[in-house]
Design an enzyme around this catalytic site. Sequence first.
Site, PDB file in Angstrom:
ATOM      1  N   SER A   1       1.059  -1.236  -0.143  1.00 27.53           N
ATOM      2  CA  SER A   1      -0.201  -0.019   0.068  1.00 27.53           C
ATOM      3  C   SER A   1       0.904   1.136   0.102  1.00 27.53           C
ATOM      4  O   SER A   1       1.721   1.536   1.048  1.00 27.53           O
ATOM      5  CB  SER A   1      -0.885   0.009   1.149  1.00 27.53           C
ATOM      6  OG  SER A   1      -1.500   1.224   1.346  1.00 27.53           O
TER       7      SER A   1
ATOM      8  N   ASP B   1      -4.566   3.868  -2.064  1.00 28.19           N
ATOM      9  CA  ASP B   1      -5.810   4.303  -0.912  1.00 28.19           C
ATOM     10  C   ASP B   1      -6.044   5.763  -1.437  1.00 28.19           C
ATOM     11  O   ASP B   1      -5.402   6.772  -1.198  1.00 28.19           O
ATOM     12  CB  ASP B   1      -5.401   4.098   0.477  1.00 28.19           C
ATOM     13  CG  ASP B   1      -4.988   2.751   0.822  1.00 28.19           C
ATOM     14  OD1 ASP B   1      -5.843   1.950   0.878  1.00 28.19           O
ATOM     15  OD2 ASP B   1      -4.001   2.389   1.250  1.00 28.19           O
TER      16      ASP B   1
ATOM     17  N   MET C   1      -8.529   8.540  -0.367  1.00 27.31           N
ATOM     18  CA  MET C   1      -9.509   9.263   0.623  1.00 27.31           C
ATOM     19  C   MET C   1      -9.974  10.588   0.620  1.00 27.31           C
ATOM     20  O   MET C   1      -9.111  11.466  -0.078  1.00 27.31           O
ATOM     21  CB  MET C   1      -8.738   8.910   1.965  1.00 27.31           C
ATOM     22  CG  MET C   1      -8.083   7.550   2.224  1.00 27.31           C
ATOM     23  SD  MET C   1      -7.133   7.406   3.732  1.00 27.31           S
ATOM     24  CE  MET C   1      -6.398   5.907   3.784  1.00 27.31           C
TER      25      MET C   1
ATOM     26  N   MET D   1     -11.629  -5.366   5.611  1.00 25.76           N
ATOM     27  CA  MET D   1     -10.961  -4.443   6.095  1.00 25.76           C
ATOM     28  C   MET D   1     -10.398  -4.949   7.594  1.00 25.76           C
ATOM     29  O   MET D   1     -11.608  -5.260   8.441  1.00 25.76           O
ATOM     30  CB  MET D   1     -11.362  -3.120   6.378  1.00 25.76           C
ATOM     31  CG  MET D   1     -11.612  -2.329   5.175  1.00 25.76           C
ATOM     32  SD  MET D   1     -10.420  -1.941   3.989  1.00 25.76           S
ATOM     33  CE  MET D   1      -9.252  -0.995   5.316  1.00 25.76           C
TER      34      MET D   1
ATOM     35  N   GLY E   1      -2.862   4.206   7.910  1.00 26.88           N
ATOM     36  CA  GLY E   1      -1.860   3.035   7.968  1.00 26.88           C
ATOM     37  C   GLY E   1      -1.569   2.853   9.518  1.00 26.88           C
ATOM     38  O   GLY E   1      -1.858   3.674  10.220  1.00 26.88           O
ATOM     39  N   GLY E   2      -0.916   1.704   9.656  1.00 24.84           N
ATOM     40  CA  GLY E   2      -0.080   1.643  11.025  1.00 24.84           C
ATOM     41  C   GLY E   2      -1.038   1.007  12.063  1.00 24.84           C
ATOM     42  O   GLY E   2      -0.665   1.214  13.233  1.00 24.84           O
TER      43      GLY E   2
ATOM     44  N   ASP F   1      -6.716  -6.140   4.025  1.00 27.61           N
ATOM     45  CA  ASP F   1      -6.332  -4.584   4.371  1.00 27.61           C
ATOM     46  C   ASP F   1      -6.318  -4.240   5.691  1.00 27.61           C
ATOM     47  O   ASP F   1      -7.399  -4.141   6.134  1.00 27.61           O
ATOM     48  CB  ASP F   1      -7.105  -3.807   3.253  1.00 27.61           C
ATOM     49  CG  ASP F   1      -6.594  -2.735   3.147  1.00 27.61           C
ATOM     50  OD1 ASP F   1      -5.123  -2.380   3.593  1.00 27.61           O
ATOM     51  OD2 ASP F   1      -6.909  -1.525   2.560  1.00 27.61           O
ATOM     52  N   GLY F   2      -5.107  -4.059   6.077  1.00 25.86           N
ATOM     53  CA  GLY F   2      -4.996  -3.530   7.503  1.00 25.86           C
ATOM     54  C   GLY F   2      -4.019  -4.416   8.471  1.00 25.86           C
ATOM     55  O   GLY F   2      -4.605  -5.371   8.924  1.00 25.86           O
ATOM     56  N   GLY F   3      -3.181  -3.784   8.852  1.00 22.73           N
ATOM     57  CA  GLY F   3      -2.456  -4.656   9.968  1.00 22.73           C
ATOM     58  C   GLY F   3      -1.824  -5.911   9.549  1.00 22.73           C
ATOM     59  O   GLY F   3      -1.409  -6.756  10.411  1.00 22.73           O
TER      60      GLY F   3
ATOM     61  N   GLY G   1       0.712  -1.897   4.149  1.00 23.53           N
ATOM     62  CA  GLY G   1       1.693  -0.426   3.912  1.00 23.53           C
ATOM     63  C   GLY G   1       2.703  -0.630   4.795  1.00 23.53           C
ATOM     64  O   GLY G   1       4.074  -0.695   4.334  1.00 23.53           O
TER      65      GLY G   1
END
Length: 235
Positions: free
Chosen positions: A13, A40, A42, A142, A149-150, A180-182, A202
């Site tokens: 990402s 991404d 937004m 998600m 991110g993060g 997507d995520g973590g 990411g």
Amino acid sequence: MTASPTRPLIAPSLLAADFSRLGEEAAAVERAGADWLHLDVMDGHFVPNITFGPLVVKALRPHTRLPLDAHLMIAPADPYIAAFAEAGADHISVHPEAGPHLHRTLQLIRSLGKKAGVVLNPATPIEAVVNVLDLTDLIMVMTVNPGFGGQAFLSSQLAKIAALRELIDASGRDIILQIDGGITAKTAPQVLAAGATCLIAGTAIYGAPDYAGAIAAIRASAPPAPPELSASSGG
Ligand code: DX5
Ligand code: ZN
């Protein structure tokens, strides 16, 4: 490049990249072995953060041959979909909450010759996608709240991933299941075991000193191939 339970697609990402050098950062993960580049988008309205639009996607396009995986966190999304398609996005994914007519939105994306995706927020049930599987190429779960991110991986989503795996398998459709995520080398094995075929990361990639090493570490967390597959693929 196709995904399999033992060879997940890896999509870095760009959100975690150095924004002063986006072209170089896109090219760097391609050299490092990425399969897709995740973008991404937004709007500061659907999610509490603002990133970039079609102009930046268009500027990035010549810097990599990787498929561009656009994740639209904008509402409404429909008025901008043609612009992202023209800018060079290969996949366009939307959240069901971003508009009243998900079926129409997916039709629009497909009509532009792009792969169409549906993104499920942590609180969004799988029922949001059940009736549009025939128009869906990608389903993205998600495992954080969208916007930043993060963030920490939400293991509460593992059951949803497993349920989607069953749904996709039962449908007989070739739908990619993205997470997507973590995602890190530690969390990846959990989502792969639940049935994911594409991992978006990411911080775990762009935050690492060695992108190739970070991608390899996430990919290597896939469970080993079953014996019969190993036998037929090698010497
Ligand atoms: C969050 C984005 C993610 C984000 C993931 O809204 O959709 O793609 O970049 O970042 P990490 O991998 O750091 O959780
Ligand atoms: Zn994303």
